[in-house]
Design a protein around this motif. Structure first.
Motif, PDB file in Angstrom:
ATOM      1  N   VAL A  51       0.838  -1.202   0.000  1.00 37.37           N
ATOM      2  CA  VAL A  51       0.000   0.000   0.000  1.00 37.37           C
ATOM      3  C   VAL A  51       0.876   1.257   0.000  1.00 37.37           C
ATOM      4  CG1 VAL A  51      -1.907  -1.134   1.154  1.00 37.37           C
ATOM      5  CG2 VAL A  51      -0.154  -0.013   2.525  1.00 37.37           C
ATOM      6  N   PRO A  52       0.399   2.366  -0.583  1.00 37.75           N
ATOM      7  CA  PRO A  52      -0.927   2.527  -1.172  1.00 37.75           C
ATOM      8  C   PRO A  52      -1.021   1.941  -2.580  1.00 37.75           C
ATOM      9  CG  PRO A  52       0.288   4.567  -1.385  1.00 37.75           C
ATOM     10  CD  PRO A  52       1.170   3.634  -0.594  1.00 37.75           C
ATOM     11  N   VAL A  53      -2.210   1.443  -2.924  1.00 38.79           N
ATOM     12  CA  VAL A  53      -2.496   0.915  -4.256  1.00 38.79           C
ATOM     13  C   VAL A  53      -3.647   1.730  -4.833  1.00 38.79           C
ATOM     14  CG1 VAL A  53      -3.080  -1.103  -5.628  1.00 38.79           C
ATOM     15  CG2 VAL A  53      -1.818  -1.376  -3.484  1.00 38.79           C
ATOM     16  N   HIS A  54      -3.518   2.132  -6.080  1.00 39.81           N
ATOM     17  CA  HIS A  54      -4.543   2.960  -6.712  1.00 39.81           C
ATOM     18  C   HIS A  54      -4.828   2.441  -8.111  1.00 39.81           C
ATOM     19  CE1 HIS A  54      -4.670   6.471  -3.868  1.00 39.81           C
ATOM     20  NE2 HIS A  54      -3.541   5.896  -3.484  1.00 39.81           N
ATOM     21  N   VAL A  55      -6.047   2.701  -8.594  1.00 37.29           N
ATOM     22  CA  VAL A  55      -6.335   2.595 -10.012  1.00 37.29           C
ATOM     23  C   VAL A  55      -6.586   4.013 -10.517  1.00 37.29           C
ATOM     24  CG1 VAL A  55      -8.823   2.143  -9.611  1.00 37.29           C
ATOM     25  CG2 VAL A  55      -7.780   1.607 -11.819  1.00 37.29           C
ATOM     26  N   MET A  56      -5.877   4.370 -11.578  1.00 37.41           N
ATOM     27  CA  MET A  56      -6.048   5.667 -12.212  1.00 37.41           C
ATOM     28  C   MET A  56      -6.478   5.441 -13.657  1.00 37.41           C
ATOM     29  SD  MET A  56      -2.749   7.790 -10.786  1.00 37.41           S
ATOM     30  CE  MET A  56      -2.413   7.923  -9.038  1.00 37.41           C
ATOM     31  N   PHE A  57      -7.347   6.292 -14.136  1.00 37.85           N
ATOM     32  CA  PHE A  57      -7.788   6.171 -15.519  1.00 37.85           C
ATOM     33  C   PHE A  57      -8.277   7.524 -16.015  1.00 37.85           C
ATOM     34  CE2 PHE A  57     -11.289   5.065 -12.718  1.00 37.85           C
ATOM     35  CZ  PHE A  57     -12.372   5.766 -13.218  1.00 37.85           C
ATOM     36  N   ASN A  58      -8.243   7.677 -17.315  1.00 36.49           N
ATOM     37  CA  ASN A  58      -8.852   8.838 -17.953  1.00 36.49           C
ATOM     38  C   ASN A  58     -10.310   8.523 -18.251  1.00 36.49           C
ATOM     39  OD1 ASN A  58      -5.793   9.098 -19.563  1.00 36.49           O
ATOM     40  ND2 ASN A  58      -6.598  10.798 -18.373  1.00 36.49           N
ATOM     41  N   GLU A  59     -11.162   9.505 -18.087  1.00 38.47           N
ATOM     42  CA  GLU A  59     -12.560   9.335 -18.472  1.00 38.47           C
ATOM     43  C   GLU A  59     -13.121  10.642 -19.019  1.00 38.47           C
ATOM     44  OE1 GLU A  59     -15.375   8.508 -15.345  1.00 38.47           O
ATOM     45  OE2 GLU A  59     -14.208   9.622 -13.854  1.00 38.47           O
ATOM     46  N   ASN A  60     -14.146  10.482 -19.822  1.00 38.11           N
ATOM     47  CA  ASN A  60     -14.826  11.613 -20.446  1.00 38.11           C
ATOM     48  C   ASN A  60     -16.282  11.190 -20.583  1.00 38.11           C
ATOM     49  OD1 ASN A  60     -15.823  13.652 -22.056  1.00 38.11           O
ATOM     50  ND2 ASN A  60     -14.183  13.570 -23.572  1.00 38.11           N
ATOM     51  N   PHE A  61     -17.175  11.820 -19.832  1.00 34.19           N
ATOM     52  CA  PHE A  61     -18.571  11.406 -19.901  1.00 34.19           C
ATOM     53  C   PHE A  61     -19.499  12.601 -20.070  1.00 34.19           C
ATOM     54  CE2 PHE A  61     -17.495  11.417 -15.301  1.00 34.19           C
ATOM     55  CZ  PHE A  61     -18.425  12.328 -14.808  1.00 34.19           C
ATOM     56  N   ASN A  62     -20.610  12.321 -20.730  1.00 32.25           N
ATOM     57  CA  ASN A  62     -21.678  13.301 -20.920  1.00 32.25           C
ATOM     58  C   ASN A  62     -22.991  12.530 -20.879  1.00 32.25           C
ATOM     59  OD1 ASN A  62     -23.384  15.371 -21.613  1.00 32.25           O
ATOM     60  ND2 ASN A  62     -22.148  16.105 -23.322  1.00 32.25           N
ATOM     61  N   THR A  63     -23.682  12.592 -19.733  1.00 33.79           N
ATOM     62  CA  THR A  63     -24.865  11.786 -19.499  1.00 33.79           C
ATOM     63  C   THR A  63     -25.961  12.652 -18.867  1.00 33.79           C
ATOM     64  OG1 THR A  63     -24.389  11.102 -17.214  1.00 33.79           O
ATOM     65  CG2 THR A  63     -23.298   9.875 -18.989  1.00 33.79           C
ATOM     66  N   GLU A  64     -27.127  12.064 -18.679  1.00 31.68           N
ATOM     67  CA  GLU A  64     -28.198  12.789 -18.012  1.00 31.68           C
ATOM     68  C   GLU A  64     -27.830  12.972 -16.540  1.00 31.68           C
ATOM     69  OE1 GLU A  64     -33.027  12.581 -17.152  1.00 31.68           O
ATOM     70  OE2 GLU A  64     -31.994  10.911 -18.156  1.00 31.68           O
ATOM     71  N   PRO A  65     -27.761  14.211 -16.053  1.00 33.24           N
ATOM     72  CA  PRO A  65     -27.326  14.455 -14.675  1.00 33.24           C
ATOM     73  C   PRO A  65     -28.217  13.770 -13.650  1.00 33.24           C
ATOM     74  CG  PRO A  65     -27.340  16.491 -15.946  1.00 33.24           C
ATOM     75  CD  PRO A  65     -28.025  15.455 -16.793  1.00 33.24           C
ATOM     76  N   MET A  66     -27.571  13.162 -12.647  1.00 30.08           N
ATOM     77  CA  MET A  66     -28.226  12.539 -11.495  1.00 30.08           C
ATOM     78  C   MET A  66     -29.056  11.312 -11.857  1.00 30.08           C
ATOM     79  SD  MET A  66     -27.100  14.588  -9.178  1.00 30.08           S
ATOM     80  CE  MET A  66     -28.038  14.161  -7.721  1.00 30.08           C
ATOM     81  N   GLN A  67     -29.069  10.922 -13.118  1.00 30.49           N
ATOM     82  CA  GLN A  67     -29.894   9.795 -13.555  1.00 30.49           C
ATOM     83  C   GLN A  67     -29.057   8.670 -14.159  1.00 30.49           C
ATOM     84  OE1 GLN A  67     -33.240   9.580 -13.011  1.00 30.49           O
ATOM     85  NE2 GLN A  67     -33.110  11.546 -11.950  1.00 30.49           N
ATOM     86  N   ASP A  68     -28.173   9.011 -15.075  1.00 35.03           N
ATOM     87  CA  ASP A  68     -27.388   8.004 -15.788  1.00 35.03           C
ATOM     88  C   ASP A  68     -25.979   8.016 -15.225  1.00 35.03           C
ATOM     89  OD1 ASP A  68     -29.727   7.775 -17.144  1.00 35.03           O
ATOM     90  OD2 ASP A  68     -29.020   8.730 -18.977  1.00 35.03           O
ATOM     91  N   LEU A  69     -25.577   6.907 -14.615  1.00 31.87           N
ATOM     92  CA  LEU A  69     -24.426   6.886 -13.718  1.00 31.87           C
ATOM     93  C   LEU A  69     -23.243   6.125 -14.305  1.00 31.87           C
ATOM     94  CD1 LEU A  69     -26.354   6.110 -10.411  1.00 31.87           C
ATOM     95  CD2 LEU A  69     -25.892   8.329 -11.460  1.00 31.87           C
ATOM     96  N   CYS A  70     -22.044   6.687 -14.115  1.00 26.12           N
ATOM     97  CA  CYS A  70     -20.776   6.071 -14.532  1.00 26.12           C
ATOM     98  C   CYS A  70     -20.091   5.553 -13.264  1.00 26.12           C
ATOM     99  CB  CYS A  70     -19.901   7.089 -15.253  1.00 26.12           C
ATOM    100  SG  CYS A  70     -20.676   7.884 -16.674  1.00 26.12           S
ATOM    101  N   MET A  71     -20.347   4.318 -12.926  1.00 19.43           N
ATOM    102  CA  MET A  71     -19.886   3.764 -11.651  1.00 19.43           C
ATOM    103  C   MET A  71     -18.654   2.875 -11.843  1.00 19.43           C
ATOM    104  SD  MET A  71     -23.523   2.954  -9.741  1.00 19.43           S
ATOM    105  CE  MET A  71     -24.105   1.822 -11.001  1.00 19.43           C
ATOM    106  N   VAL A  72     -17.794   2.859 -10.823  1.00 22.28           N
ATOM    107  CA  VAL A  72     -16.581   2.043 -10.833  1.00 22.28           C
ATOM    108  C   VAL A  72     -16.662   1.076  -9.669  1.00 22.28           C
ATOM    109  CG1 VAL A  72     -14.067   2.054 -10.742  1.00 22.28           C
ATOM    110  CG2 VAL A  72     -15.283   3.969 -11.815  1.00 22.28           C
ATOM    111  N   GLY A  73     -16.624  -0.219  -9.963  1.00 21.93           N
ATOM    112  CA  GLY A  73     -16.778  -1.228  -8.925  1.00 21.93           C
ATOM    113  C   GLY A  73     -15.568  -2.130  -8.813  1.00 21.93           C
TER     114      GLY A  73
END
Length: 267
Positions: A51-73
């Motif tokens: 530790v510490p261990v991290h995941v880093m990534f680039n993202e670019n999203f354009n979705t309906e606010p508060m409704q369509d979710l970009c989740m990382v599990g």
């Protein structure tokens, strides 16, 4: 079939392609049925990670606010169950305002084998005619660091952030390195912070102040910084800017004798 996640050259921050949850034919995630789809990694062995261990990534999203979710599990049981790393719908929906770097802490999973999923969900059939979610440059690392600094108005043009200087807010700060170029806005107090994998980066404040502004520190407008040890923090990567200005000063006073001027007895 009806799977929207696929590799694309339509929009990427890496040289050739990214992953995209949308349709190439419509440039949206509108599919008539709603979206509940995941991009899942192969097993990632963290049994020897420190530790510490991290995941880093680039993202670019354009979705309906508060409704369509970009989740990382994250799953540590082969995908049988998942723990969401970000559950704030305001932070993972709407727009990312272009490409950004996201950092999730995986330290709790050191010593285990995990999978990572990028799980996109549209909660209704409405307003799905939007670009969706791009993911690129996914990196799991036990080594990363932080670069911090302040953008300021260099009042005396001495190239040093001192007590005479005033922070500049809403500048676009850019880090260019192994992840390509990623920009963030700085804060109201002029500060900014990049969390990045180990490596060498060129940091600059994008010239969005206007043509009459001059870089005083560094004079080139950019500086090269190297993160070379896990957990390293580099502070004081500051950016001074200056332009011609004038000072107007005066007093607001209680004109007790109504003579329209400030007398020595009037506060």
């Amino acid at each position: 079939s009806d799977t929207l996640w696929h590799q694309t050259s339509y929009n990427a921050i890496s040289p050739t392609h990214s992953w995209w949850c949308a349709s190439e034919s419509t440039d949206t995630y509108e599919n008539g049925t709603g979206v509940d789809q995941s991009l899942v990694s192969p097993p990632i062995d963290l049994t020897g990670a420190v530790v510490p261990v991290h995941v880093m990534f680039n993202e670019n999203f354009n979705t309906e606010p508060m409704q369509d979710l970009c989740m990382v599990g994250i799953s540590s049981d082969g995908g049988a169950t998942w723990t969401e790393m970000r559950t704030d719908s305001a932070a993972c929906s709407g727009t990312s305002n272009g490409w950004t770097i996201t950092d999730c802490d995986l330290s709790a999973y050191a010593g285990q084998t995990i999978r990572i999923r990028f799980h996109f969900v549209s909660t209704s059939l409405l307003r799905n005619n939007m670009p969706g979610w791009f993911v690129d440059n996914v990196l799991v690392s036990a080594s990363g660091g932080t670069i911090n600094g302040t953008a300021y108005f260099d009042t005396n043009r001495n190239g040093v952030y001192d007590s005479l200087d005033v922070p500049i807010e809403d500048l676009e700060m850019t880090a260019t390195g192994m992840f390509g170029s990623v920009s963030i806005g700085n804060n109201a107090d002029g500060t900014y912070s990049f969390s990045l994998p180990l490596g060498t980066y060129t940091i600059n404040d994008t010239d969005n102040l206007g043509g009459d502004w001059i870089h005083t520190a560094p004079s080139s407008g950019s500086v090269q910084v190297t993160l070379n040890s896990p957990g390293q923090t580099i502070d004081g990567v500051n950016f001074g800017n200056w332009h011609q200005y004038a000072t107007i000063s005066g007093y607001v006073f209680s004109d007790s004798n109504y003579n329209s001027r400030r007398d020595s007895t009037e506060p």
